[in-house]
Design a protein around this motif. Sequence first.
Motif, PDB file in Angstrom:
ATOM      1  N   ALA A   2     -67.376 -47.722  33.376  1.00  0.00           N
ATOM      2  CA  ALA A   2     -66.048 -47.496  33.832  1.00  0.00           C
ATOM      3  C   ALA A   2     -66.091 -46.151  34.385  1.00  0.00           C
ATOM      4  CB  ALA A   2     -64.965 -47.450  32.707  1.00  0.00           C
ATOM      5  N   LYS A   3     -65.173 -45.806  35.469  1.00  0.00           N
ATOM      6  CA  LYS A   3     -65.393 -44.447  35.988  1.00  0.00           C
ATOM      7  C   LYS A   3     -63.900 -43.737  35.921  1.00  0.00           C
ATOM      8  CE  LYS A   3     -63.627 -46.030  40.516  1.00  0.00           C
ATOM      9  NZ  LYS A   3     -63.372 -45.816  41.790  1.00  0.00           N
ATOM     10  N   ILE A   4     -63.746 -42.526  35.929  1.00  0.00           N
ATOM     11  CA  ILE A   4     -62.746 -41.645  35.943  1.00  0.00           C
ATOM     12  C   ILE A   4     -61.826 -41.928  36.955  1.00  0.00           C
ATOM     13  CG2 ILE A   4     -61.671 -39.316  35.647  1.00  0.00           C
ATOM     14  CD1 ILE A   4     -63.296 -40.115  33.028  1.00  0.00           C
ATOM     15  N   GLN A   5     -60.538 -42.447  36.686  1.00  0.00           N
ATOM     16  CA  GLN A   5     -59.497 -42.486  37.854  1.00  0.00           C
ATOM     17  C   GLN A   5     -58.418 -41.661  37.736  1.00  0.00           C
ATOM     18  OE1 GLN A   5     -58.769 -46.887  38.429  1.00  0.00           O
ATOM     19  NE2 GLN A   5     -60.014 -47.237  36.757  1.00  0.00           N
ATOM     20  N   LYS A   6     -57.534 -41.474  38.589  1.00  0.00           N
ATOM     21  CA  LYS A   6     -56.712 -40.571  38.745  1.00  0.00           C
ATOM     22  C   LYS A   6     -55.191 -41.066  39.558  1.00  0.00           C
ATOM     23  CE  LYS A   6     -56.147 -35.525  39.898  1.00  0.00           C
ATOM     24  NZ  LYS A   6     -56.705 -34.336  40.264  1.00  0.00           N
ATOM     25  N   MET A   7     -54.177 -40.762  38.856  1.00  0.00           N
ATOM     26  CA  MET A   7     -52.831 -40.953  39.361  1.00  0.00           C
ATOM     27  C   MET A   7     -52.068 -39.606  39.629  1.00  0.00           C
ATOM     28  SD  MET A   7     -51.591 -44.316  37.402  1.00  0.00           S
ATOM     29  CE  MET A   7     -50.429 -44.871  38.547  1.00  0.00           C
ATOM     30  N   ASP A   8     -51.641 -39.095  40.828  1.00  0.00           N
ATOM     31  CA  ASP A   8     -50.782 -38.034  41.356  1.00  0.00           C
ATOM     32  C   ASP A   8     -49.544 -38.185  41.483  1.00  0.00           C
ATOM     33  OD1 ASP A   8     -53.209 -36.182  41.010  1.00  0.00           O
ATOM     34  OD2 ASP A   8     -54.034 -36.993  42.913  1.00  0.00           O
ATOM     35  N   GLY A 111     -37.132 -19.563  44.352  1.00  0.00           N
ATOM     36  CA  GLY A 111     -37.060 -19.187  42.784  1.00  0.00           C
ATOM     37  C   GLY A 111     -36.000 -19.930  42.044  1.00  0.00           C
ATOM     38  N   LYS A 112     -35.355 -20.810  42.511  1.00  0.00           N
ATOM     39  CA  LYS A 112     -34.189 -21.414  41.584  1.00  0.00           C
ATOM     40  C   LYS A 112     -34.610 -22.882  41.618  1.00  0.00           C
ATOM     41  CE  LYS A 112     -30.576 -18.336  42.437  1.00  0.00           C
ATOM     42  NZ  LYS A 112     -29.262 -18.126  42.840  1.00  0.00           N
ATOM     43  N   SER A 113     -35.872 -23.209  42.288  1.00  0.00           N
ATOM     44  CA  SER A 113     -36.279 -24.724  42.161  1.00  0.00           C
ATOM     45  C   SER A 113     -37.841 -24.863  42.429  1.00  0.00           C
ATOM     46  CB  SER A 113     -35.532 -25.504  43.120  1.00  0.00           C
ATOM     47  OG  SER A 113     -36.103 -25.026  44.800  1.00  0.00           O
ATOM     48  N   CYS A 114     -38.380 -25.956  41.923  1.00  0.00           N
ATOM     49  CA  CYS A 114     -39.820 -26.156  42.081  1.00  0.00           C
ATOM     50  C   CYS A 114     -40.168 -27.491  42.312  1.00  0.00           C
ATOM     51  CB  CYS A 114     -40.268 -25.489  40.692  1.00  0.00           C
ATOM     52  SG  CYS A 114     -39.906 -26.563  39.516  1.00  0.00           S
ATOM     53  N   VAL A 115     -41.486 -27.818  42.529  1.00  0.00           N
ATOM     54  CA  VAL A 115     -41.934 -29.049  42.822  1.00  0.00           C
ATOM     55  C   VAL A 115     -43.001 -29.198  41.469  1.00  0.00           C
ATOM     56  CG1 VAL A 115     -43.440 -30.685  43.998  1.00  0.00           C
ATOM     57  CG2 VAL A 115     -41.792 -29.263  44.943  1.00  0.00           C
ATOM     58  N   MET A 116     -42.586 -30.242  40.480  1.00  0.00           N
ATOM     59  CA  MET A 116     -43.401 -30.516  39.510  1.00  0.00           C
ATOM     60  C   MET A 116     -44.483 -31.339  39.938  1.00  0.00           C
ATOM     61  SD  MET A 116     -44.493 -30.339  36.525  1.00  0.00           S
ATOM     62  CE  MET A 116     -43.559 -29.761  34.954  1.00  0.00           C
ATOM     63  N   THR A 117     -45.833 -30.964  39.875  1.00  0.00           N
ATOM     64  CA  THR A 117     -46.910 -31.769  40.483  1.00  0.00           C
ATOM     65  C   THR A 117     -47.678 -32.284  38.837  1.00  0.00           C
ATOM     66  OG1 THR A 117     -48.566 -30.074  40.366  1.00  0.00           O
ATOM     67  CG2 THR A 117     -47.327 -30.653  42.525  1.00  0.00           C
ATOM     68  N   TYR A 118     -48.253 -33.378  38.734  1.00  0.00           N
ATOM     69  CA  TYR A 118     -48.446 -33.697  37.735  1.00  0.00           C
ATOM     70  C   TYR A 118     -49.659 -35.020  38.023  1.00  0.00           C
ATOM     71  CZ  TYR A 118     -45.373 -37.704  38.333  1.00  0.00           C
ATOM     72  OH  TYR A 118     -44.447 -38.791  38.551  1.00  0.00           O
ATOM     73  N   SER A 119     -50.661 -35.104  37.045  1.00  0.00           N
ATOM     74  CA  SER A 119     -51.581 -36.360  37.440  1.00  0.00           C
ATOM     75  C   SER A 119     -51.936 -36.838  36.083  1.00  0.00           C
ATOM     76  CB  SER A 119     -52.703 -35.643  37.856  1.00  0.00           C
ATOM     77  OG  SER A 119     -53.374 -34.633  37.658  1.00  0.00           O
ATOM     78  N   LEU A 120     -52.342 -38.082  35.767  1.00  0.00           N
ATOM     79  CA  LEU A 120     -53.060 -38.755  34.735  1.00  0.00           C
ATOM     80  C   LEU A 120     -54.546 -38.867  35.333  1.00  0.00           C
ATOM     81  CD1 LEU A 120     -50.468 -41.506  34.264  1.00  0.00           C
ATOM     82  CD2 LEU A 120     -50.638 -39.144  33.294  1.00  0.00           C
ATOM     83  N   GLU A 121     -55.382 -38.572  34.440  1.00  0.00           N
ATOM     84  CA  GLU A 121     -56.679 -38.845  34.777  1.00  0.00           C
ATOM     85  C   GLU A 121     -57.321 -39.635  33.620  1.00  0.00           C
ATOM     86  OE1 GLU A 121     -60.226 -35.838  34.224  1.00  0.00           O
ATOM     87  OE2 GLU A 121     -59.238 -35.136  35.713  1.00  0.00           O
ATOM     88  N   TYR A 122     -57.884 -40.802  33.985  1.00  0.00           N
ATOM     89  CA  TYR A 122     -58.071 -41.926  32.748  1.00  0.00           C
ATOM     90  C   TYR A 122     -59.344 -42.614  32.925  1.00  0.00           C
ATOM     91  CZ  TYR A 122     -55.992 -44.857  36.316  1.00  0.00           C
ATOM     92  OH  TYR A 122     -55.787 -45.449  37.514  1.00  0.00           O
TER      93      TYR A 122
END
Length: 154
Positions: A2-8, A111-122
Motif C-alpha cells: 500500500a502507499k501513503i495517500q492524502k486528502m486535502d 485578522g478576523k477570519s481565516c482559512v482552515m487548511t487540513y489534510s488526512l494522510e493515510y
Amino acid sequence: MAKIQKMDGKVELNCSAEKVFETLRANQPNVSQLCSDAVPGVTLHQGDWHCAGSTFKWDLNMGGKPTYVVERTDAIDVENMKITRSIIDGELLTHYKSLKTHFQPIPKGNGKSCVMTYSLEYEKIDENAPEPHEFYNFCHGVFKKLGHQLSTHN
C-alpha cells in the motif's frame, strides 16, 4: 504494498486563526464544549494539553454513531500555527495502517477570519479499504462549527 495517500481540504472561518489554533493546540476540551453534538468529549491520556508527544481520546459522533479515536500530537509549529497528529487507536484504524491529520489556520487580511487548511494522510490496510471520506467530512463539519462558535464567543 500500500502507499501513503492524502486528502486535502479547506474551510473559511469567521474567527481569527489564532483562536482556532489555540483551541486545537492547548484547549481541546473547549472543542467538546463548543461542538458537543459532534465531539461529546475529549480526555487527556498522556502528557500535557499543549505538547508534542501527548495523547488524547476524542469521543465522536460520526455519521450518527458514537465512536472514538486516540490521537498523539506529533508536531506543533507555533510560528506557522500548524499541528500534526496521528491516530493511534480507534475504529478508524480497522481500515488503515496509519492515519495522520494536519491542521493549519491561515489568517485572512482583516485578522478576523481565516482559512482552515487540513489534510488526512493515510495508508490503507489493503486495496479494498474505503477512502476516509466520512472522517474527512466529519473534520470539515467540526472545523466549520468550531469557527462559528468561536466567532460568537469572545
